[in-house]
Design a protein around this motif. Structure first.
Motif, short mmCIF file in Angstrom:
data_model
loop_
_atom_site.label_atom_id
_atom_site.label_comp_id
_atom_site.label_asym_id
_atom_site.label_seq_id
_atom_site.Cartn_x
_atom_site.Cartn_y
_atom_site.Cartn_z
N ILE A 103 11.34 -1.70 4.36
CA ILE A 103 12.10 -2.60 3.49
C ILE A 103 13.30 -3.16 4.26
O ILE A 103 13.60 -4.36 4.18
N GLU A 104 13.96 -2.31 5.03
CA GLU A 104 15.09 -2.77 5.84
C GLU A 104 14.64 -3.83 6.85
O GLU A 104 15.29 -4.86 7.01
N LYS A 105 13.51 -3.57 7.49
CA LYS A 105 12.97 -4.55 8.44
C LYS A 105 12.64 -5.87 7.73
O LYS A 105 12.88 -6.96 8.25
N ASN A 122 8.84 4.62 7.89
CA ASN A 122 8.65 4.96 6.48
C ASN A 122 8.87 3.72 5.63
O ASN A 122 9.25 2.67 6.14
N TYR A 123 8.64 3.87 4.35
CA TYR A 123 8.75 2.74 3.42
C TYR A 123 10.14 2.11 3.46
O TYR A 123 10.27 0.89 3.56
N GLN A 142 0.82 -1.22 0.00
CA GLN A 142 0.00 0.00 0.00
C GLN A 142 0.86 1.26 0.00
O GLN A 142 0.41 2.31 -0.44
N ASN A 143 2.09 1.16 0.50
CA ASN A 143 2.96 2.33 0.62
C ASN A 143 4.13 2.33 -0.37
O ASN A 143 5.01 3.18 -0.27
N ALA A 144 4.12 1.40 -1.28
CA ALA A 144 5.20 1.30 -2.27
C ALA A 144 5.18 2.51 -3.21
O ALA A 144 4.11 2.94 -3.64
#
Length: 171
Positions: free
Chosen positions: A119-121, A114-115, A64-66
């Motif tokens: 991604i890191e997570k 944040n996005y 949804q946040n990409a």
């Protein structure tokens, strides 16, 4: 061909007896994680099932946040794999116990700042899953189950690589 037969005994004269032919009681305790252990693997399967569900929810949030369609498509493919993995782990658990695992009470995830931090997570979550699934692989009985876990484990490695790509692309 005759020369091969002459060399064959020499090739193997100094080999070590394979572990599978030794009595398990003679193995060092450090080898315990490499032995099939149904009672130890069941809670790990439960953990894997819950983890796959939490990842699915988290990846829905990332979708949804990409910031681009390419990012969305990559994360959708990963999310769909996670759904399939969850089903495979559920099948394994049922086959081993005769019991179905129902939905969990704790179906949530922590929203990232944040996005990019999401991604890191996700990268480290996938790598953590690889470690868990490696334990499952070693302990689960049966070739079919090992093959299923191997497929899931290699998918998780692939997912970490895809998330690394997204992280580098969006940095």
């Amino acid at each position: 061909m005759q020369a091969y037969h002459l060399l064959y005994p020499l090739m193997f004269q100094n080999t070590v007896t394979p572990i599978q032919y030794q009595a398990q009681s003679s193995l060092p305790s450090s080898y315990a994680m490499y032995q099939t252990n149904l009672q130890a693997v069941l809670p790990l399967l439960q953990q894997a099932i819950q983890g796959e569900r939490n990842d699915e929810l988290f990846y829905d949030y990332l979708i949804q946040n990409a910031p681009s369609n390419q990012d969305k498509e990559i994360i959708i493919s990963i999310r769909d794999d996670e759904r399939r993995h969850r089903q495979m782990f559920r099948q394994m658990y049922y086959s081993l116990t005769g019991q179905m695992i129902g939905p969990s009470d704790s179906e949530s995830f922590e929203k990232p700042a944040n996005y990019l931090s999401g991604i890191e997570k996700a990268i480290f979550g996938e790598l953590s899953a690889v470690e868990l699934y490696r334990k499952i692989y070693f302990m689960i009985p049966g070739t079919v189950f090992k093959n299923m876990v191997f497929e899931i484990l290699t998918d998780e490695i692939k997912h970490a690589s895809k998330y690394n790509f997204l992280y580098a692309k969006n940095k």
